[in-house]
Motif scaffolding. Structure first.
Motif, PDB file in Angstrom:
ATOM      1  N   MET A 191      30.121  37.779  42.856  1.00  0.00           N
ATOM      2  CA  MET A 191      30.398  39.157  43.269  1.00  0.00           C
ATOM      3  C   MET A 191      29.866  39.340  44.696  1.00  0.00           C
ATOM      4  SD  MET A 191      32.203  40.579  40.938  1.00  0.00           S
ATOM      5  CE  MET A 191      32.062  42.353  41.161  1.00  0.00           C
ATOM      6  N   GLN A 192      30.576  38.744  45.626  1.00  0.00           N
ATOM      7  CA  GLN A 192      30.144  38.645  47.010  1.00  0.00           C
ATOM      8  C   GLN A 192      30.961  39.549  47.931  1.00  0.00           C
ATOM      9  OE1 GLN A 192      30.321  34.192  45.994  1.00  0.00           O
ATOM     10  NE2 GLN A 192      29.274  34.195  47.970  1.00  0.00           N
ATOM     11  N   GLN A 193      30.562  39.614  49.188  1.00  0.00           N
ATOM     12  CA  GLN A 193      31.218  40.497  50.150  1.00  0.00           C
ATOM     13  C   GLN A 193      32.479  39.889  50.759  1.00  0.00           C
ATOM     14  OE1 GLN A 193      28.657  42.770  52.812  1.00  0.00           O
ATOM     15  NE2 GLN A 193      26.870  42.040  51.684  1.00  0.00           N
ATOM     16  N   HIS A 233      42.959  40.344  48.762  1.00  0.00           N
ATOM     17  CA  HIS A 233      42.938  41.516  47.886  1.00  0.00           C
ATOM     18  C   HIS A 233      42.644  41.093  46.446  1.00  0.00           C
ATOM     19  CE1 HIS A 233      44.126  45.249  45.958  1.00  0.00           C
ATOM     20  NE2 HIS A 233      44.880  44.541  45.151  1.00  0.00           N
ATOM     21  N   LEU A 234      41.805  41.870  45.775  1.00  0.00           N
ATOM     22  CA  LEU A 234      41.519  41.648  44.364  1.00  0.00           C
ATOM     23  C   LEU A 234      42.030  42.827  43.555  1.00  0.00           C
ATOM     24  CD1 LEU A 234      37.887  40.222  44.552  1.00  0.00           C
ATOM     25  CD2 LEU A 234      40.030  38.965  44.283  1.00  0.00           C
ATOM     26  N   HIS A 235      42.744  42.513  42.492  1.00  0.00           N
ATOM     27  CA  HIS A 235      43.366  43.546  41.655  1.00  0.00           C
ATOM     28  C   HIS A 235      42.317  44.429  40.990  1.00  0.00           C
ATOM     29  CE1 HIS A 235      46.047  45.453  38.791  1.00  0.00           C
ATOM     30  NE2 HIS A 235      45.228  45.075  37.827  1.00  0.00           N
ATOM     31  N   ASP A 236      42.452  45.748  41.142  1.00  0.00           N
ATOM     32  CA  ASP A 236      41.631  46.735  40.432  1.00  0.00           C
ATOM     33  C   ASP A 236      40.139  46.466  40.613  1.00  0.00           C
ATOM     34  OD1 ASP A 236      41.436  49.061  38.955  1.00  0.00           O
ATOM     35  OD2 ASP A 236      41.604  48.079  37.010  1.00  0.00           O
ATOM     36  N   THR A 265      45.941  38.989  41.318  1.00  0.00           N
ATOM     37  CA  THR A 265      46.980  39.770  40.644  1.00  0.00           C
ATOM     38  C   THR A 265      46.622  39.929  39.171  1.00  0.00           C
ATOM     39  OG1 THR A 265      48.343  37.894  39.932  1.00  0.00           O
ATOM     40  CG2 THR A 265      48.747  38.767  42.170  1.00  0.00           C
ATOM     41  N   ARG A 266      47.159  40.978  38.564  1.00  0.00           N
ATOM     42  CA  ARG A 266      46.948  41.192  37.135  1.00  0.00           C
ATOM     43  C   ARG A 266      47.539  40.052  36.320  1.00  0.00           C
ATOM     44  NH1 ARG A 266      49.993  44.728  33.263  1.00  0.00           N
ATOM     45  NH2 ARG A 266      48.592  45.091  31.495  1.00  0.00           N
ATOM     46  N   ALA A 267      48.693  39.534  36.747  1.00  0.00           N
ATOM     47  CA  ALA A 267      49.323  38.429  36.020  1.00  0.00           C
ATOM     48  C   ALA A 267      48.414  37.207  36.003  1.00  0.00           C
ATOM     49  CB  ALA A 267      50.668  38.087  36.647  1.00  0.00           C
ATOM     50  N   ALA A 268      47.852  36.860  37.150  1.00  0.00           N
ATOM     51  CA  ALA A 268      46.970  35.690  37.217  1.00  0.00           C
ATOM     52  C   ALA A 268      45.705  35.911  36.390  1.00  0.00           C
ATOM     53  CB  ALA A 268      46.619  35.388  38.667  1.00  0.00           C
ATOM     54  N   HIS A 269      45.181  37.125  36.426  1.00  0.00           N
ATOM     55  CA  HIS A 269      44.000  37.470  35.628  1.00  0.00           C
ATOM     56  C   HIS A 269      44.256  37.219  34.147  1.00  0.00           C
ATOM     57  CE1 HIS A 269      40.636  39.828  34.076  1.00  0.00           C
ATOM     58  NE2 HIS A 269      41.476  40.652  33.475  1.00  0.00           N
ATOM     59  N   TYR A 270      45.385  37.738  33.650  1.00  0.00           N
ATOM     60  CA  TYR A 270      45.670  37.587  32.226  1.00  0.00           C
ATOM     61  C   TYR A 270      46.103  36.170  31.864  1.00  0.00           C
ATOM     62  CZ  TYR A 270      44.732  42.304  30.747  1.00  0.00           C
ATOM     63  OH  TYR A 270      44.089  43.473  30.428  1.00  0.00           O
TER      64      TYR A 270
END
Length: 228
Positions: A12-14, A19-22, A156-161
């Motif tokens: 959880m870095q700077q 871009h990170l989803h949500d 992306t949400r797709a990659a996350h899931y």
């Protein structure tokens, strides 16, 4: 203090190179989980992904700037520092890692064994890179894993899931939670979780991907979202 579990907060870095989803939701959830873990006496272990500034110890193909320095997570820059809102406190452990897995070329496994830890609560980024690799290695090393799904994200949400479904299908010692449900579990209250009961439980074909995401969300007690 609960000495059988530790909270692994991954990268959880700077770093803001993509871009990170949500991410704001993930940041809020992470802050709530960290506060709850501290209150429960659960040891916190933070990881930082750091690429050698001189590019002398990078995996093949690591993206570079025109000057030959790493394009992201470059040692010595503010990007490698943990976000101020989640900053470690005295007594927390911070482990720097040169690869995706927090176990690769670090002393994380030894530290956990010294603490008597057999179970990890895990959150962070990126779901489909450092979280995925770390959880798979934790499983191989004999740890049980509580993965807080909505305190993780990627581009992306797709990659996350996609990553969550891989872990749910093949990491047999995993239990997946939504943040609110995990906070209930820490308080000793009734909770909902997803503990897959068979290999490849969420197997699906490409046309079933959105439907399978909804099935996983439902099992976590998360409200179904429209396709994004």
């Amino acid at each position: 203090m609960r000495n059988d579990i530790a909270y692994l907060v991954i990268d959880m870095q700077q770093e803001d190179g993509f871009h990170l989803h949500d991410f704001e939701t993930v940041l809020d959830n992470s802050a709530a989980l960290i506060a709850a873990a501290r209150a429960a006496g659960i040891p916190l272990i933070y990881t930082r992904h750091i690429n050698d500034a001189e590019a002398t110890d990078l995996p093949p193909g690591e993206p570079l700037e025109a000057n030959g320095r790493p394009a992201s997570y470059c040692a010595g820059t503010r990007q490698v520092e943990i976000l101020a809102r989640l900053a470690p406190q005295p007594g927390d452990c911070v482990i720097d890692k040169p690869r995706y897995s927090a176990f690769h070329r670090t002393d994380l496994d030894a530290r956990l064994k010294c603490l008597g830890v057999s179970r990890l609560m895990v959150s962070g980024v990126l779901t489909d890179a450092c979280v995925l690799a770390t959880v798979q290695d934790a499983f191989a090393l004999g740890y049980r894993v509580d993965l807080i799904a909505d305190a993780c994200t990627t581009t992306t949400r797709a990659a996350h899931y996609a990553a969550l479904l891989i872990l749910a299908n093949w990491v047999y010692a995993i239990e997946l939670f939504a943040t609110g449900e995990y906070l209930r579990a820490l308080r000793g209250e009734p909770f909902i979780s997803c503990r897959p009961q068979a290999p490849d439980q969420f197997a699906h074909q490409p046309v079933q991907f959105v439907e399978t995401i909804a099935l996983l969300e439902s099992s976590l007690g998360l409200q179904r979202r429209d396709q994004e």
